[in-house]
Scaffold this active site. Structure first.
Site, PDB file in Angstrom:
ATOM      1  N   PRO A  91     -10.033  -3.055   3.545  1.00  0.00           N
ATOM      2  CA  PRO A  91     -10.611  -4.069   2.512  1.00  0.00           C
ATOM      3  C   PRO A  91     -12.066  -3.388   2.061  1.00  0.00           C
ATOM      4  O   PRO A  91     -12.494  -4.126   1.228  1.00  0.00           O
ATOM      5  CB  PRO A  91     -10.835  -5.387   3.288  1.00  0.00           C
ATOM      6  CG  PRO A  91     -10.001  -4.887   4.788  1.00  0.00           C
ATOM      7  CD  PRO A  91      -9.918  -3.804   4.825  1.00  0.00           C
ATOM      8  N   GLU A 118      -9.100  -5.052  14.005  1.00  0.00           N
ATOM      9  CA  GLU A 118     -10.458  -5.388  13.437  1.00  0.00           C
ATOM     10  C   GLU A 118     -10.651  -4.068  12.450  1.00  0.00           C
ATOM     11  O   GLU A 118     -11.663  -4.245  11.674  1.00  0.00           O
ATOM     12  CB  GLU A 118     -11.313  -5.721  14.277  1.00  0.00           C
ATOM     13  CG  GLU A 118     -11.466  -7.127  14.663  1.00  0.00           C
ATOM     14  CD  GLU A 118     -10.165  -7.865  14.902  1.00  0.00           C
ATOM     15  OE1 GLU A 118      -9.478  -7.293  15.631  1.00  0.00           O
ATOM     16  OE2 GLU A 118      -9.692  -8.936  14.630  1.00  0.00           O
ATOM     17  N   ARG A 156       6.490   2.875 -10.052  1.00  0.00           N
ATOM     18  CA  ARG A 156       6.848   2.289 -11.201  1.00  0.00           C
ATOM     19  C   ARG A 156       6.609   3.438 -12.627  1.00  0.00           C
ATOM     20  O   ARG A 156       6.809   3.251 -13.724  1.00  0.00           O
ATOM     21  CB  ARG A 156       6.308   0.902 -11.541  1.00  0.00           C
ATOM     22  CG  ARG A 156       6.873  -0.256 -10.699  1.00  0.00           C
ATOM     23  CD  ARG A 156       6.310  -1.344 -11.130  1.00  0.00           C
ATOM     24  NE  ARG A 156       6.975  -2.115 -12.615  1.00  0.00           N
ATOM     25  CZ  ARG A 156       6.305  -1.617 -13.792  1.00  0.00           C
ATOM     26  NH1 ARG A 156       5.011  -1.204 -13.682  1.00  0.00           N
ATOM     27  NH2 ARG A 156       6.777  -2.233 -14.985  1.00  0.00           N
ATOM     28  N   ASP A 171       3.326  -2.650 -20.162  1.00  0.00           N
ATOM     29  CA  ASP A 171       2.836  -3.306 -19.257  1.00  0.00           C
ATOM     30  C   ASP A 171       1.353  -3.878 -19.611  1.00  0.00           C
ATOM     31  O   ASP A 171       0.675  -3.325 -20.169  1.00  0.00           O
ATOM     32  CB  ASP A 171       2.658  -2.588 -18.046  1.00  0.00           C
ATOM     33  CG  ASP A 171       3.946  -2.425 -17.449  1.00  0.00           C
ATOM     34  OD1 ASP A 171       5.071  -2.850 -17.554  1.00  0.00           O
ATOM     35  OD2 ASP A 171       4.017  -1.413 -16.384  1.00  0.00           O
TER      36      ASP A 171
HETATM   37 CL1  6GU Z   1      -5.831  -2.459   2.185  1.00  0.00          CL
HETATM   38  N1  6GU Z   1      -6.110  -4.050   4.230  1.00  0.00           N
HETATM   39  C1  6GU Z   1      -6.543  -5.534   4.789  1.00  0.00           C
HETATM   40  N2  6GU Z   1      -6.463  -5.470   6.166  1.00  0.00           N
HETATM   41  N3  6GU Z   1      -6.877  -6.374   4.081  1.00  0.00           N
HETATM   42  C2  6GU Z   1      -6.862  -6.290   2.747  1.00  0.00           C
HETATM   43  C3  6GU Z   1      -6.656  -4.865   2.120  1.00  0.00           C
HETATM   44  C4  6GU Z   1      -6.400  -3.832   2.882  1.00  0.00           C
HETATM   45  N4  6GU Z   1      -6.809  -5.030   0.712  1.00  0.00           N
HETATM   46  C5  6GU Z   1      -7.046  -6.253   0.738  1.00  0.00           C
HETATM   47  N5  6GU Z   1      -7.178  -6.805   1.577  1.00  0.00           N
END
Ligand code: 6GU
Length: 246
Positions: A91, A118, A156, A171
């Site tokens: 994230p 985590e 794609r 697209d």
């Molecule tokens: Cl790549 N990993 C995780 N655990 N949560 C996420 C993500 C990735 N992308 C958005 N949320």
């Protein structure tokens, strides 16, 4: 395009990567997906892949050794080219979008590390991953689904994977605009008629209608996207009529 996935949950990839666009592209040899179980690169009896954070606190951290060993083994065996990107799904990474998908589609091969728990020991980010990608601002349990999102969006764009070059070129997001509405038979369904122009067979008029409806939809739903789009004089006129920029 070759994808190498490093994951603790290989089974998650079996269904999705065998169906639809990805399944067909794999059967046709246009892409390949190689799933590697990170546990196979441990050496203790318990096949340990995580440990407590030095900082204390909740949750576990993915240990660096199995991940380094996995990538180094792939590189040394020649399965993964020396220059191929190693992408950590997290994230905290760069937000994935169509532009990034287009960048990645130019590569021959990508390795994707699926983070779990985590987090991942910082030395993986610093000294193993070449890039970090997030698929959006929400939290998943791990990088597996994110890796599949990245693989599908990139695949794609690989030549031959999607039916016609035109369908990829039109697209949403490739043009920078949302796609216009689509209709198929019957021309009248439960009293709701498809727009007459679409049945007219007048290609130039159909193309103008599609462009106008793309602009309308983008203005209604994602006006932020209009900033990044090249607009013709006619586009601007339509947008003004729709109340944009007035
Ligand atoms: Cl790549 N990993 C995780 N655990 N949560 C996420 C993500 C990735 N992308 C958005 N949320």
């Amino acid at each position: 395009m070759r994808f190498h996935i490093l994951t603790l949950f290989s089974g998650m990839f079996e269904g999705p990567m065998g169906e639809s666009i990805m399944g067909r592209a794999r059967r046709r040899g246009l892409i390949s997906v190689h799933v590697h179980d990170i546990r196979d690169f441990t050496h203790d009896r318990r096949r340990t892949v995580d440990d407590y954070p030095y900082s204390g606190g909740p949750g576990m951290v993915m240990k660096p050794e199995p991940l380094f060993e996995a990538v180094e083994t792939l590189r040394e065996s020649g399965e993964l080219g020396e220059a191929s990107p190693v992408i950590l799904l997290t994230p905290q990474g760069r937000r994935f979008d169509q532009r990034l998908a287009e960048e990645l589609a130019e590569r021959e091969e990508l390795a994707l590390i699926c983070g779990r728990y985590e987090g991942v020991d910082e030395r993986v980010r610093e000294h193993l991953a070449t890039d970090e990608i997030s698929i959006g601002d929400y939290v998943l349990g791990g990088g597996e689904l994110a890796a599949m999102v990245v693989m599908e969006a990139v695949s794609r764009l690989v030549s031959g994977v999607v039916g016609s070059a035109e369908s990829a070129a039109n697209d949403s997001f490739t043009t920078g605009l949302l796609q216009h509405p689509l209709y198929t038979r019957p021309s009248v369904f439960r009293g709701w008629a498809a727009p007459d122009v679409l049945l007219s067979g007048h290609h130039a008029e159909v193309a103008r209608w599609q462009r106008r409806e793309s602009l309308r939809r983008t203005l209604e739903r994602r006006p932020d996207l209009l900033d990044g789009v090249e607009l013709s004089a006619e586009d601007r006129k339509w947008l003004r009529e729709m109340g944009y920029g007035t």
